[in-house]
Scaffold this active site. Structure first.
Site, PDB file in Angstrom:
ATOM      1  N   SER A 157      71.172 -69.660 -74.957  1.00 56.07           N
ATOM      2  CA  SER A 157      71.078 -68.426 -75.248  1.00 56.07           C
ATOM      3  C   SER A 157      70.844 -68.548 -76.673  1.00 56.07           C
ATOM      4  O   SER A 157      69.866 -68.965 -76.924  1.00 56.07           O
ATOM      5  CB  SER A 157      71.912 -67.259 -74.644  1.00 56.07           C
ATOM      6  OG  SER A 157      71.349 -66.219 -75.063  1.00 56.07           O
ATOM      7  N   ASP A 322      68.416 -65.457 -64.214  1.00 50.36           N
ATOM      8  CA  ASP A 322      68.734 -64.884 -65.530  1.00 50.36           C
ATOM      9  C   ASP A 322      67.551 -63.639 -65.635  1.00 50.36           C
ATOM     10  O   ASP A 322      66.451 -64.174 -65.573  1.00 50.36           O
ATOM     11  CB  ASP A 322      68.676 -65.671 -66.115  1.00 50.36           C
ATOM     12  CG  ASP A 322      68.864 -65.963 -67.986  1.00 50.36           C
ATOM     13  OD1 ASP A 322      68.913 -64.570 -68.575  1.00 50.36           O
ATOM     14  OD2 ASP A 322      68.762 -66.632 -68.289  1.00 50.36           O
ATOM     15  N   HIS A 355      72.641 -65.091 -66.917  1.00 43.87           N
ATOM     16  CA  HIS A 355      72.148 -65.281 -67.691  1.00 43.87           C
ATOM     17  C   HIS A 355      73.740 -66.216 -68.001  1.00 43.87           C
ATOM     18  O   HIS A 355      73.334 -66.976 -68.811  1.00 43.87           O
ATOM     19  CB  HIS A 355      72.611 -64.400 -68.816  1.00 43.87           C
ATOM     20  CG  HIS A 355      72.158 -64.379 -70.185  1.00 43.87           C
ATOM     21  ND1 HIS A 355      71.022 -65.715 -70.723  1.00 43.87           N
ATOM     22  CD2 HIS A 355      72.744 -64.636 -71.479  1.00 43.87           C
ATOM     23  CE1 HIS A 355      71.224 -66.024 -71.698  1.00 43.87           C
ATOM     24  NE2 HIS A 355      71.697 -65.841 -72.270  1.00 43.87           N
TER      25      HIS A 355
END
Lengths: 381, 200
Positions: A157, A322, A355
């Site tokens: 991320s 995601d 995610h």
């Protein structure tokens, strides 16, 4: 902690802090005259200092990536699934360093730190920091630790964005850049979610324009809302359906606004537990760092051109469910890398967790990650 | 270095050193690894299967996990000297479109495929009345990934329609050997066809 330390855990760990008194000029052109970085390390640095791996953390995590601080800790560090003896980032082979980023609230200098110039906490006066600022501060930490070149810089991320920035900013100082569930820049939708989170915090009457410490309070309701919103974007529709469905806490509808569905209870719990451990000003800063990240902007929006200087080999991971940083966003990075003939491997891992999948021990993900890290270890052996 | 699969050996002879190549359906990355080690060919492989991705990563091959049926839009025009597709054309949703895509992103294309016109296949259909099962087409009709089988003649007709110029053709049997008979009547005796081609 479990009664006995699992064999594949780094076990009990103690964070360390370094003080830096060389002023750091930030992208916003303000200067941090001095600052601290708190970090943890796992494994041993080898004699030629070639086995160091940097872990970059995401929005709300910190330097505690693996192992336990105290025997009574219920949970290990945030990336314990991937860091430890025999795990993909194998601490028998690598010396792993994970710092808390500047602007954080877990020990590195940030809004909750006392500003030496005023004797009061920085609060909203803490400068806005960028991914590039973090990378520069991490490089100084590397200098102090005697690490000229990282075997790999790894992150998921927002952490993946730092791994990408490292490759651009210090091309000679890393062998591999591993970018997981990231994007080369935020979309308007991503920024929109961040803005709602910020508005939730800033419109809380307890925010006091960021000076809530002076009023001995905190914008708890706003931060809780921000976290609840963020959490929805970390999960997939499918994982929420599997986890909660439309299950009712009391088994029946009560025609009221109390918690009825399990998913409401879960989100409120996530929000409540977050406000006890996180600072609202830090949350604001981290979302801004995300919004501003756009390495291609230095090359008129051409990411491949921005990646010209890179020398690292890349591994890019995305996860099918995601939607915060969907696989297509990772493929933008891959495309820019292949356009420039850079070595890259890309895997799109089948996963329903959204995610958050990058934190989970998903077999195919772990297997590929391990295979790649074996290569990295063999190169430095 | 381990022995290369014979069809890959033929392809690797066609590829000039120090060039750029894209391998569509690169499998475990054997060809890419071989070409990098022996000819300094810079390459990327596209693959969809998880096991193959792992093997590519183990052998340091630049592998990108994607479904080539979705096209090659992640690659710019003229990015490669060669675009190779070995034993995959017949499994594509749109073999005709992928040929266009290959010649958009690459200067030359190389494909290999099983020749459905082989006499044993003809015999099985004509006299047995069954879909052929052979050494190069081992799966029964309901389990085969090969949804767009063709003969040499079919392929060459498609190339002619698309103004694709065939630069080289090699035909072999399943042991990757060739014979005079195969040369005189390739569409009847070749089991596997290999073609190198470019825009006309």
């Amino acid at each position: 902690m479990p009664d006995t330390i699992p064999r594949n855990s780094v076990g009990l760990v103690t964070p360390q802090t370094r003080h830096f008194d060389t002023p750091l000029t930030l992208d916003c052109e303000r200067v941090l005259s001095e600052y601290d970085l708190i970090y943890e390390t796992y494994g041993k640095l080898n004699t030629d200092h070639s086995n160091a791996v940097l872990i970059c953390h995401a929005l709300s995590s910190d330097h505690h990536a693996a192992g336990y601080h105290r025997t009574e800790d219920r949970k290990p560090g945030w990336w314990d699934s991937c860091i430890g003896p025999g795990k993909p980032i194998d601490t028998n082979r690598f010396f792993v360093v994970c710092p808390n980023n500047l602007g954080g609230c877990k020990g590195s200098t940030g809004p909750t730190t006392i500003n030496p110039e005023t004797g009061k906490r920085y609060g909203p006066d803490f400068p806005i920091v960028t991914v590039a600022d973090w990378v520069r501060s991490q490089a100084r930490l590397a200098d102090q630790l005697g690490i000229e070149r990282w075997a790999a810089v790894i992150g998921g991320s927002l952490g993946g964005m730092q791994a990408l920035q490292w490759a651009i900013h210090f091309p000679k100082r890393l062998g591999h850049s591993i970018i997981i569930a990231a994007a080369p820049k935020l979309s308007a939708q991503n920024i929109a979610f961040n803005e709602v989170a910020r508005q939730a915090i800033m419109s809380d009457p307890d925010f006091h324009e960021g000076r809530y410490y002076e009023f001995d309070t905190a914008p708890r309701r706003g931060l809780k809302l921000a976290r609840m919103l963020g959490h929805i974007t970390y999960l997939s529709d499918e994982s929420m359906r599997t986890k909660f469905g439309r299950e009712l806490r009391e088994g029946k509808i009560n025609y009221g606004f109390d918690v009825e569905f399990q998913v409401e209870s879960y989100l409120r719990y996530q929000g409540d537990s977050f406000v006890d451990r996180f600072d609202a000003n830090t949350y604001l800063l981290m979302t801004k760092a995300l919004d501003y990240f756009d390495p291609a902007s230095a090359a008129d929006g051409d990411l491949a051109a921005a990646l010209k200087p890179v020398q690292a080999h890349f591994l890019v991971f995305s996860f099918t469910s995601d939607w915060r940083f969907a696989p297509a966003r990772s493929r933008e990075i891959v495309k820019a890398l292949t356009d420039g003939d850079n070595p890259v491997a890309y895997a799109e891992v089948e996963a329903h967790q959204g995610h958050d999948a990058f934190l989970m021990p998903i077999p195919q993900y772990i297997k590929l990650f391990r295979a790649y890290m074996n290569r990295v270890a063999e190169e430095i052996a | 270095m381990p022995m290369l699969r014979p069809d890959l050996e033929i392809i690797s002879q066609w590829i000039k050193p120090c060039t750029r190549m894209l391998d569509l359906g690169c499998g475990d990355g054997t060809l890419l690894h071989h070409l990098r080690e022996t000819k300094q060919v810079e390459s990327y492989g596209l693959e969809i299967d998880d096991e193959n991705i792992t093997r590519c990563i183990q052998s340091c091959v630049n592998v990108i996990q994607m479904d080539i049926d979705t096209g090659l839009s992640d690659f710019d025009a003229d990015s490669f000297d060669y675009v190779v597709m070995s034993q995959t054309l017949q499994a594509m949703q749109h073999p005709d479109r992928i040929l266009d895509e290959m010649l958009r992103v690459g200067r030359e294309g190389i494909v290999t495929f099983p020749n459905f016109g082989h006499w044993l296949n003809r015999l099985q259909i004509t006299f047995g009345g069954n879909m052929p099962v052979s050494r190069v087409l081992p799966e029964p009709w309901y389990a085969t990934p090969n949804i767009h089988l063709c003969t040499l003649r079919d392929f060459e007709q498609l190339c002619a329609e698309k103004s694709i110029r065939i630069l080289q053709r090699t035909v072999v049997n399943s042991a990757h050997r060739t014979s005079p008979l195969m040369h005189s009547l390739p569409n009847l005796f070749a089991e596997i066809a290999l073609y190198r081609f470019q825009r006309g």
